[in-house]
Design a protein around this motif. Structure first.
Motif, PDB file in Angstrom:
ATOM      1  N   ALA A 254       0.850  -1.201   0.000  1.00  0.00           N
ATOM      2  CA  ALA A 254       0.000   0.000   0.000  1.00  0.00           C
ATOM      3  C   ALA A 254       0.881   1.245   0.000  1.00  0.00           C
ATOM      4  CB  ALA A 254      -0.925  -0.004   1.205  1.00  0.00           C
ATOM      5  N   ARG A 255       0.753   2.023  -1.042  1.00  0.00           N
ATOM      6  CA  ARG A 255       1.617   3.194  -1.238  1.00  0.00           C
ATOM      7  C   ARG A 255       0.876   4.482  -0.897  1.00  0.00           C
ATOM      8  NH1 ARG A 255       4.140   4.990  -7.161  1.00  0.00           N
ATOM      9  NH2 ARG A 255       3.564   7.201  -6.969  1.00  0.00           N
ATOM     10  N   THR A 256       1.554   5.334  -0.142  1.00  0.00           N
ATOM     11  CA  THR A 256       1.022   6.673   0.070  1.00  0.00           C
ATOM     12  C   THR A 256       1.965   7.686  -0.566  1.00  0.00           C
ATOM     13  OG1 THR A 256       0.224   8.309   1.661  1.00  0.00           O
ATOM     14  CG2 THR A 256       2.106   6.968   2.353  1.00  0.00           C
ATOM     15  N   ASP A 257       1.386   8.659  -1.248  1.00  0.00           N
ATOM     16  CA  ASP A 257       2.160   9.660  -1.980  1.00  0.00           C
ATOM     17  C   ASP A 257       2.268  10.983  -1.224  1.00  0.00           C
ATOM     18  OD1 ASP A 257       2.680   7.942  -4.026  1.00  0.00           O
ATOM     19  OD2 ASP A 257       1.061   8.639  -5.308  1.00  0.00           O
ATOM     20  N   THR A 258       2.203  10.904   0.090  1.00  0.00           N
ATOM     21  CA  THR A 258       2.290  12.118   0.902  1.00  0.00           C
ATOM     22  C   THR A 258       3.582  12.887   0.623  1.00  0.00           C
ATOM     23  OG1 THR A 258       3.103  10.658   2.657  1.00  0.00           O
ATOM     24  CG2 THR A 258       0.798  11.362   2.782  1.00  0.00           C
ATOM     25  N   TYR A 259       4.699  12.191   0.599  1.00  0.00           N
ATOM     26  CA  TYR A 259       5.985  12.847   0.330  1.00  0.00           C
ATOM     27  C   TYR A 259       6.124  13.163  -1.154  1.00  0.00           C
ATOM     28  CZ  TYR A 259       7.969  12.199   4.991  1.00  0.00           C
ATOM     29  OH  TYR A 259       8.228  12.281   6.341  1.00  0.00           O
ATOM     30  N   TRP A 260       5.703  12.235  -1.980  1.00  0.00           N
ATOM     31  CA  TRP A 260       5.851  12.391  -3.431  1.00  0.00           C
ATOM     32  C   TRP A 260       5.130  13.634  -3.928  1.00  0.00           C
ATOM     33  CZ3 TRP A 260       9.392   9.965  -6.021  1.00  0.00           C
ATOM     34  CH2 TRP A 260       9.314   9.832  -7.396  1.00  0.00           C
ATOM     35  N   LEU A 261       3.953  13.893  -3.371  1.00  0.00           N
ATOM     36  CA  LEU A 261       3.139  15.022  -3.817  1.00  0.00           C
ATOM     37  C   LEU A 261       3.276  16.234  -2.905  1.00  0.00           C
ATOM     38  CD1 LEU A 261      -0.151  13.077  -4.683  1.00  0.00           C
ATOM     39  CD2 LEU A 261       1.611  13.877  -6.282  1.00  0.00           C
ATOM     40  N   GLY A 262       4.011  16.095  -1.820  1.00  0.00           N
ATOM     41  CA  GLY A 262       4.061  17.189  -0.847  1.00  0.00           C
ATOM     42  C   GLY A 262       2.703  17.436  -0.234  1.00  0.00           C
TER      43      GLY A 262
END
Length: 269
Positions: free
Chosen positions: A143-151
């Protein structure tokens, strides 16, 4: 006989982190398997670029499934990036995941980033993870979260999402874009699931991430971008009459790769 799914799960709990190179077609996956990598992942950017489509728009379901069918016959576990799930409902995502599991795919990545640069609703993502695990219980759900990837959120938001994913039944969690050692360590310490980190050249080393407790290290689109660079540089060398790089695979070598996975065993999950 140990299945690919069982092998893949065990690789997340080995003494060293699983270095998971990401392929975008059969040849790139087969050459990585031949090089001895324990498992292969796919890169959604690579699959999309090969099809002439943009990444992360949910428009490459057909290409992703077709590639999975070809890769399922490789002699190592394969994990497939299905972006946000290629369906509008949790049940639809679960159906796709079950199809992949039946082909012999060992795992999937499911992300919460959206094309507009926002994060998907957390409750919906958790419902989707639970639906996938219900339909394909042996499939390793990363399960991937893009919190860092998308700021789109800092450490606390990330930890909250990872814990929710774990409660929903995820087998591993993935935070692409995290770089600082303190943040990586905090994410490892925040839960019991194996943490997957995207390898960032110049910021990460395998030994360094291992020391922090990371269990899986993905290359993402790095290999695709390196291959595209090599294509351009080799063509320029030909045009300039320059010296070719050494160690290139021969025509026969590439032909042999096509035979790898030609007979795809079903239901290896």
């Amino acid at each position: 006989m140990t299945t690919h799914a069982e092998t893949f799960r065990a690789l997340h709990h080995a003494p060293r982190p699983l270095v998971l190179p990401n392929a975008w077609d059969h040849a790139s996956a087969a050459v990585l398997a031949a090089a001895g990598f324990a498992a292969i992942g796919t890169t959604s950017l690579g699959v999309a670029a090969a099809a002439g489509k943009p990444d992360a728009t949910g428009d490459t379901a057909a290409e992703t499934l077709a590639l999975a069918r070809r890769l399922a016959g490789l002699p190592c576990p394969v994990s497939v990036d299905i972006e946000g799930g290629f369906a509008q409902t949790p049940e639809g995502v679960a159906e796709i995941a079950a199809e992949l599991a039946a082909l012999g795919v060992a795992g999937v990545n499911i992300e919460d980033g959206r094309p507009a640069g926002t994060l998907a609703d957390l409750a919906e993502r958790c419902e989707t993870i639970a639906a996938v695990k219900s339909r394909a219980p042996r499939l390793f759900v990363n399960a991937r979260t893009d919190t860092y990837w998308l700021g789109a959120g800092g450490l606390e938001v990330t930890i909250a999402r990872l814990r929710a994913f774990a409660e929903a039944g995820a087998d591993g969690v993935f935070v692409p874009g995290v770089a600082a050692d303190d943040d990586v360590r905090a994410l490892v310490d925040a839960g019991d699931l194996p943490l997957n980190v995207l390898f960032l050249p110049g910021r990460h080393t395998v030994d360094g991430l291992a020391a922090l407790g990371v269990r899986r290290i993905s290359t993402g689109s790095l290999l695709l971008r390196a291959a595209l660079h090599a294509v351009t540089e080799t063509a320029r060398a030909v045009a300039a009459g320059g010296q070719m790089p050494t160690g290139l695979p021969s025509y026969a070598d590439v032909q042999a790769l096509a035979a790898a996975g030609a007979d795809s065993p079903l239901d290896q999950s």
